[in-house]
Design a protein around this motif. Structure first.
Motif, short mmCIF file in Angstrom:
data_model
loop_
_atom_site.label_atom_id
_atom_site.label_comp_id
_atom_site.label_asym_id
_atom_site.label_seq_id
_atom_site.Cartn_x
_atom_site.Cartn_y
_atom_site.Cartn_z
N ASP A 1 20.75 22.72 25.23
CA ASP A 1 20.44 23.22 26.58
C ASP A 1 19.10 22.60 27.01
OD1 ASP A 1 19.56 24.70 28.78
OD2 ASP A 1 20.60 26.50 28.11
N VAL A 2 19.19 21.55 27.82
CA VAL A 2 17.99 20.78 28.15
C VAL A 2 16.99 21.60 28.97
CG1 VAL A 2 17.14 18.66 29.21
CG2 VAL A 2 19.30 18.64 28.02
N GLU A 3 17.49 22.49 29.82
CA GLU A 3 16.56 23.30 30.62
C GLU A 3 15.73 24.21 29.74
OE1 GLU A 3 18.27 25.46 33.94
OE2 GLU A 3 19.29 23.59 34.54
N ARG A 4 16.40 24.86 28.78
CA ARG A 4 15.65 25.74 27.87
C ARG A 4 14.73 24.92 26.97
NH1 ARG A 4 20.08 28.69 25.06
NH2 ARG A 4 18.62 30.08 24.06
N LEU A 5 15.16 23.71 26.63
CA LEU A 5 14.30 22.83 25.82
C LEU A 5 13.03 22.50 26.59
CD1 LEU A 5 13.80 21.01 23.34
CD2 LEU A 5 15.03 19.20 24.55
N GLU A 6 13.21 22.13 27.85
CA GLU A 6 12.06 21.77 28.68
C GLU A 6 11.12 22.97 28.82
OE1 GLU A 6 12.35 18.91 31.83
OE2 GLU A 6 10.28 18.88 31.12
N ALA A 7 11.69 24.16 29.04
CA ALA A 7 10.86 25.37 29.19
C ALA A 7 10.09 25.64 27.90
CB ALA A 7 11.75 26.55 29.55
N ALA B 1 25.03 11.39 27.35
CA ALA B 1 24.26 11.82 28.52
C ALA B 1 23.25 12.88 28.11
CB ALA B 1 25.20 12.36 29.59
N ASN B 2 23.66 13.82 27.27
CA ASN B 2 22.76 14.89 26.84
C ASN B 2 21.65 14.33 25.96
OD1 ASN B 2 22.48 17.40 24.55
ND2 ASN B 2 22.40 17.99 26.70
N LEU B 3 22.02 13.40 25.07
CA LEU B 3 20.99 12.78 24.21
C LEU B 3 19.98 12.02 25.06
CD1 LEU B 3 23.06 11.37 21.19
CD2 LEU B 3 21.29 13.14 21.10
N ARG B 4 20.49 11.33 26.11
CA ARG B 4 19.57 10.57 26.97
C ARG B 4 18.60 11.50 27.68
NH1 ARG B 4 24.41 7.56 29.34
NH2 ARG B 4 24.75 5.81 27.91
N THR B 5 19.13 12.61 28.24
CA THR B 5 18.26 13.53 28.97
C THR B 5 17.26 14.18 28.01
OG1 THR B 5 20.25 14.02 30.20
CG2 THR B 5 18.32 15.30 30.78
#
Ligand code: F0G
Length: 457
Positions: A161-167, A196-200
């Motif tokens: 979950d990239v959003e939670r990762l960023e947070a 795509a997820n790995l890239r983000t």
């Protein structure tokens, strides 16, 4: 012409007998084992789906490679062949061989983290979590939303979950020494992570100046799913996709017992020269000199050859189809599983199959014991037995109550799997009669390996 039968892309070269057992013998064996399937003698198991780790069959070329093993203490040509095979797929600057995956984790996390710090992952495997927690740091799981529901169909339920990762990287800035992504996500159903997820995730990590490590145990299976399911990838070779996966990370931990097609081995690879030196210093304390790291020269050879074979498309096509064959058959029988089927295993949703058993009476354990008693099939609970106990001694239900039927590589044929399907059907017919368990003895960490159970009345 498209034929339906899954042809194993090999023929059998040496056979290993499996012993037939009776239900009475199995009942006695599992009682003696304290209802913990890790305590069974493997001769008492007919089809062993406990793990896909180190249990696969080596090829004739791998057995031949063993003979080339050079057992020199330092600088053996087997080491060079191993390093070249690793770097051909994962071009990291430093490769550090270890006796298996968890040794690489132990070294990496000892060098990287301590109390007050946190390592996020899509889902940590049990040894990864335990090695992080052993340093006093916190292991946080950030699976994507789709991963939380076993039945949801989504091509890349392994995504972080990239959003939670960023947070998290924002809120705990300075306290995150590395981010990990597990490909495929073993504890979350063997589900793949998209490119795509790995890239983000890679971009997010770069922006926060935090290194990204792959837990790459099943990298080839993950890459095959990318080739099959991700837009624009079908024409690429798996080798090429794997190299792109590696290029998005700063390092990796690996268990060669999975997609190394070997029975033992692993490595840590990374680009940071300073961190690599600290890791090598730790390696010498527990594993060995940096050109063998706890492995015999012959093991290095077997892994090098395994890495050439595991990215072959005929092998991967068969591998992923064979696992899906079991998953699809269980779905047709109405047995709830994590969908879609993952790469190395089928995960039965024991919580859904046995709603009468509350999570802390371990429905996964009840199902795993029943599959063994009824048909001699050994699976593995991945639920509240494995993940329910926390470092402070408290107990709370895991996110899912699963039983994993992991398929060893190149080991069982379609008729073995047909038998497993029959056993699952028989257990499912009797599901309402199954009862839970209580733990009568357990160690403080990684309790699933050694806990003893008692059936509840
Ligand atoms: N990471 C993942 C995702 C794993 O699945 C495993 C092992 C490890 C790390 C540790 O590797 O066993 O070589 O020390 N998984 C096995 C399993 C044990 O049954 O899933 P190891």
């Amino acid at each position: 012409m498209d034929f339906r039968t899954i042809i194993e892309p090999f023929r059998i070269h040496a056979v290993e007998p499996v012993l037939m057992t009776t239900p009475e013998r199995r009942h006695q064996a599992v009682c003696e084992a304290g209802y913990n399937l890790f305590f069974l003698q493997s001769q008492d198991v007919l089809i062993d789906l406990l793990t896909d780790s180190g249990t696969g069959a080596m090829s004739n070329e791998q057995w031949a490679a063993l003979q080339r093993g050079d057992e020199s203490y330092a600088g053996s040509p087997s080491w060079s062949r191993f390093r070249e095979a690793v770097q051909e797929l994962f071009p990291f600057s430093h490769v550090i061989p270890t006796h298996q995956g968890r040794a690489a984790e132990k070294i990496l996390f000892t060098a990287l983290c301590g109390s007050g710090q946190v390592i996020p992952n899509n889902t940590h495997f049990d040894t990864t979590r335990a090695n992080i927690e052993a340093t006093g740091a916190e292991a946080v799981d950030l699976p994507c939303i789709e991963a939380r529901d076993a039945a949801t169909l989504h091509p890349f339920k392994g995504d972080i979950d990239v959003e939670r990762l960023e947070a998290l990287l924002h809120d705990r800035a300075g306290a995150v020494p590395a981010v990990m992504i597990t490909v495929t996500n073993n504890s979350g159903g063997g589900q793949p992570v998209s490119l795509a997820n790995l890239r983000t995730a890679s971009e997010v990590c770069k922006r926060h100046d935090v290194p990204l490590f792959l837990d790459a145990c099943r990298f080839a299976e993950n890459a095959w799913f990318i080739r099959e399911r991700e837009e624009g990838q079908t024409q690429r070779s798996v080798r090429d996709i794997v190299r792109e996966m590696a290029s998005l990370a700063d390092g990796m931990t690996m268990s060669a017992k999975k997609d190394g097609l070997a029975n033992i081995g692993g490595w840590l690879a990374l680009n940071d020269a300073d961190l690599a030196q600290r890791c090598r210093n730790l390696l010498i304390l527990t594993e060995g000199f940096p050109t063998y790291g706890g492995l015999a020269g012959r093991d290095l050879e077997a892994i090098a050859q395994g890495l050439h074979e595991v990215v072959e498309h005929d092998y991967l096509r068969y591998r992923i189809r064979a696992t899906a064959y079991l998953g699809d058959a269980l779905a047709e029988l109405g047995i709830p599983t994590v969908r879609p089927t993952g790469g190395h295993a089928v995960y039965i949703d024991a919580g859904a199959l046995l709603p009468q058993i509350p999570p802390l009476q371990y429905p996964g354990q009840a199902l795993a014991v029943a599959l063994y008693e009824v048909g001699g099939v050994r699976g593995c609970e991945i639920g509240s037995v494995m993940f329910g106990r926390h470092p402070n001694g408290s107990e709370k239900p895991a996110a899912m109550e699963l039983v994993r039927l992991a398929i060893p590589r190149r080991t069982y044929t379609q008729s073995h799997i047909d038998y497993v399907i029959e056993v699952c059907a028989a257990v499912a017919r009797n599901a309402a009669a199954l009862r839970g368990y209580r733990i009568v003895d357990e160690p403080p960490a990684l309790r699933h390996f050694t806990a003893r159970f008692e059936p509840l009345p």
